[in-house]
Design a protein around this motif. Structure first.
Motif, PDB file in Angstrom:
ATOM      1  N   GLU A  87       0.722  -1.307   0.017  1.00  0.00           N
ATOM      2  CA  GLU A  87      -0.167   0.030   0.313  1.00  0.00           C
ATOM      3  C   GLU A  87       0.583   1.272  -0.130  1.00  0.00           C
ATOM      4  O   GLU A  87       0.633   2.329  -0.601  1.00  0.00           O
ATOM      5  CB  GLU A  87      -0.895   0.056   1.182  1.00  0.00           C
ATOM      6  CG  GLU A  87      -2.021   1.304   1.145  1.00  0.00           C
ATOM      7  CD  GLU A  87      -2.916   0.857   2.175  1.00  0.00           C
ATOM      8  OE1 GLU A  87      -3.584   2.078   2.618  1.00  0.00           O
ATOM      9  OE2 GLU A  87      -3.108  -0.141   2.899  1.00  0.00           O
ATOM     10  N   VAL A  88       1.779   1.269   0.990  1.00  0.00           N
ATOM     11  CA  VAL A  88       2.860   2.489   0.710  1.00  0.00           C
ATOM     12  C   VAL A  88       3.405   2.790  -0.543  1.00  0.00           C
ATOM     13  O   VAL A  88       3.281   3.897  -1.034  1.00  0.00           O
ATOM     14  CB  VAL A  88       3.906   2.428   1.944  1.00  0.00           C
ATOM     15  CG1 VAL A  88       4.582   1.171   1.632  1.00  0.00           C
ATOM     16  CG2 VAL A  88       4.726   3.566   2.092  1.00  0.00           C
ATOM     17  N   ILE A  89       3.844   1.765  -1.416  1.00  0.00           N
ATOM     18  CA  ILE A  89       4.374   1.997  -2.571  1.00  0.00           C
ATOM     19  C   ILE A  89       3.161   2.679  -3.706  1.00  0.00           C
ATOM     20  O   ILE A  89       3.430   3.676  -4.355  1.00  0.00           O
ATOM     21  CB  ILE A  89       4.926   0.488  -3.119  1.00  0.00           C
ATOM     22  CG1 ILE A  89       5.894   0.156  -2.346  1.00  0.00           C
ATOM     23  CG2 ILE A  89       5.532   0.896  -4.794  1.00  0.00           C
ATOM     24  CD1 ILE A  89       7.251   0.670  -2.455  1.00  0.00           C
ATOM     25  N   VAL A  90       2.023   1.790  -3.695  1.00  0.00           N
ATOM     26  CA  VAL A  90       1.038   2.354  -4.554  1.00  0.00           C
ATOM     27  C   VAL A  90       0.609   3.730  -4.138  1.00  0.00           C
ATOM     28  O   VAL A  90       0.494   4.385  -5.092  1.00  0.00           O
ATOM     29  CB  VAL A  90      -0.187   1.245  -3.975  1.00  0.00           C
ATOM     30  CG1 VAL A  90      -1.554   1.718  -5.075  1.00  0.00           C
ATOM     31  CG2 VAL A  90       0.069  -0.089  -4.687  1.00  0.00           C
ATOM     32  N   ASN A  91       0.491   3.950  -2.834  1.00  0.00           N
ATOM     33  CA  ASN A  91       0.084   5.564  -2.638  1.00  0.00           C
ATOM     34  C   ASN A  91       1.063   6.369  -2.913  1.00  0.00           C
ATOM     35  O   ASN A  91       0.765   7.542  -3.571  1.00  0.00           O
ATOM     36  CB  ASN A  91      -0.281   5.511  -1.025  1.00  0.00           C
ATOM     37  CG  ASN A  91      -1.303   4.893  -0.635  1.00  0.00           C
ATOM     38  OD1 ASN A  91      -2.386   4.651  -1.513  1.00  0.00           O
ATOM     39  ND2 ASN A  91      -1.635   4.417   0.739  1.00  0.00           N
ATOM     40  N   GLU A  92       2.313   6.079  -2.984  1.00  0.00           N
ATOM     41  CA  GLU A  92       3.502   6.958  -3.255  1.00  0.00           C
ATOM     42  C   GLU A  92       3.588   7.387  -4.647  1.00  0.00           C
ATOM     43  O   GLU A  92       3.654   8.303  -5.322  1.00  0.00           O
ATOM     44  CB  GLU A  92       5.020   6.561  -2.825  1.00  0.00           C
ATOM     45  CG  GLU A  92       5.969   7.463  -3.210  1.00  0.00           C
ATOM     46  CD  GLU A  92       7.380   6.947  -2.559  1.00  0.00           C
ATOM     47  OE1 GLU A  92       8.425   7.770  -3.128  1.00  0.00           O
ATOM     48  OE2 GLU A  92       7.480   5.994  -1.986  1.00  0.00           O
ATOM     49  N   ALA A  93       3.029   6.043  -5.396  1.00  0.00           N
ATOM     50  CA  ALA A  93       3.019   6.250  -7.150  1.00  0.00           C
ATOM     51  C   ALA A  93       1.974   7.036  -7.499  1.00  0.00           C
ATOM     52  O   ALA A  93       2.185   8.018  -8.138  1.00  0.00           O
ATOM     53  CB  ALA A  93       2.984   4.974  -7.588  1.00  0.00           C
ATOM     54  N   LEU A  94       0.754   6.954  -6.596  1.00  0.00           N
ATOM     55  CA  LEU A  94      -0.478   7.820  -6.951  1.00  0.00           C
ATOM     56  C   LEU A  94      -0.051   9.196  -6.626  1.00  0.00           C
ATOM     57  O   LEU A  94      -0.581  10.172  -7.351  1.00  0.00           O
ATOM     58  CB  LEU A  94      -1.523   7.128  -6.439  1.00  0.00           C
ATOM     59  CG  LEU A  94      -2.155   5.711  -6.914  1.00  0.00           C
ATOM     60  CD1 LEU A  94      -3.362   5.291  -6.053  1.00  0.00           C
ATOM     61  CD2 LEU A  94      -2.355   5.726  -8.496  1.00  0.00           C
ATOM     62  N   GLU A  95       0.750   9.409  -5.408  1.00  0.00           N
ATOM     63  CA  GLU A  95       0.705  10.825  -4.999  1.00  0.00           C
ATOM     64  C   GLU A  95       1.963  11.371  -6.085  1.00  0.00           C
ATOM     65  O   GLU A  95       1.661  12.631  -6.009  1.00  0.00           O
ATOM     66  CB  GLU A  95       1.317  10.642  -3.567  1.00  0.00           C
ATOM     67  CG  GLU A  95      -0.014  10.492  -2.680  1.00  0.00           C
ATOM     68  CD  GLU A  95       0.794  10.160  -1.217  1.00  0.00           C
ATOM     69  OE1 GLU A  95       2.061  10.520  -0.952  1.00  0.00           O
ATOM     70  OE2 GLU A  95       0.011   9.717  -0.453  1.00  0.00           O
ATOM     71  N   SER A  96       2.854  10.599  -6.653  1.00  0.00           N
ATOM     72  CA  SER A  96       3.522  11.109  -7.538  1.00  0.00           C
ATOM     73  C   SER A  96       3.250  11.430  -8.966  1.00  0.00           C
ATOM     74  O   SER A  96       3.914  11.761  -9.746  1.00  0.00           O
ATOM     75  CB  SER A  96       4.952  10.238  -7.644  1.00  0.00           C
ATOM     76  OG  SER A  96       5.445  10.289  -6.021  1.00  0.00           O
ATOM     77  N   GLY A  97       2.010  11.205  -9.076  1.00  0.00           N
ATOM     78  CA  GLY A  97       1.588  11.383 -10.447  1.00  0.00           C
ATOM     79  C   GLY A  97       1.087  10.277 -11.254  1.00  0.00           C
ATOM     80  O   GLY A  97       0.576  10.394 -12.446  1.00  0.00           O
ATOM     81  N   ALA A  98       1.173   9.353 -10.821  1.00  0.00           N
ATOM     82  CA  ALA A  98       0.588   7.870 -11.447  1.00  0.00           C
ATOM     83  C   ALA A  98      -0.842   8.059 -11.666  1.00  0.00           C
ATOM     84  O   ALA A  98      -1.593   8.340 -10.885  1.00  0.00           O
ATOM     85  CB  ALA A  98       1.160   6.652 -10.795  1.00  0.00           C
TER      86      ALA A  98
END
Length: 129
Positions: A87-98
Motif C-alpha cells: 500500500e505504501v508503494i501504491v500510495n506513493e506512486a499515485l501521489e507522485s502522479g501515476a
C-alpha cells in the motif's frame, strides 16, 4: 489517431506480453525500455500518450522515473505495473502522479480496462490487487 504507448519493464517477457495485448487492442506501441535511463530518453523522444512503468528497474526505481517524466511531460498518463503491491508503494506512486496502479500478475482485460480509462482522461486512481 491511435493512442501511443511506451512500455517500461526490465522483463523482456513482460514487455512482450504487454506489447501484444496493447497492439491487439489497437494501440500503437512507440517503444520499449528495459531500464529507467532508457525510459526517460524514450519518453522524451517519442512523447507517448501513456507509459506503462514497472516499479522495480535495474538502474532506478519506477517512482524516480515517474518523477522525472512528470517534470518534462506533466500531462502524460502513467500506469504503474508491478508485482509490488504494498500500500505504501501504491500510495506513493499515485501521489507522485501515476494515473493508475496495476499489480502483477494481471489479466489482459484488467490492463485494457485501466489503460482505456486512463486515456479517456478519467481520473481513475484505481488499484487492482
Amino acid at each position: 489517431m491511435k493512442n501511443r504507448i511506451l512500455i517500461v519493464d526490465d522483463s523482456f517477457y513482460m514487455r512482450t506480453m504487454l506489447k501484444n495485448m496493447l497492439t491487439d487492442a489497437g494501440y500503437e506501441v512507440v517503444g520499449e525500455a528495459a531500464n529507467g535511463q532508457q525510459a526517460l530518453e524514450m519518453a522524451s523522444a517519442t512523447r507517448p500518450d501513456l507509459i506503462t512503468l514497472d516499479v522495480i528497474l535495474p538502474d532506478n526505481t519506477g517512482l524516480d522515473v515517474l518523477k522525472g517524466i512528470r517534470l518534462e511531460q506533466p500531462d502524460v498518463k502513467v500506469v504503474m505495473c508491478s508485482a509490488v503491491g504494498q500500500e505504501v508503494i501504491v500510495n506513493e506512486a499515485l501521489e507522485s502522479g501515476a494515473t493508475a496502479y496495476i499489480v502483477k500478475p494481471f489479466s489482459e482485460e484488467k490492463v485494457l480496462e485501466i489503460v482505456g480509462g486512463a486515456l479517456q482522461n478519467q481520473d481513475s486512481d484505481s488499484t487492482e490487487a
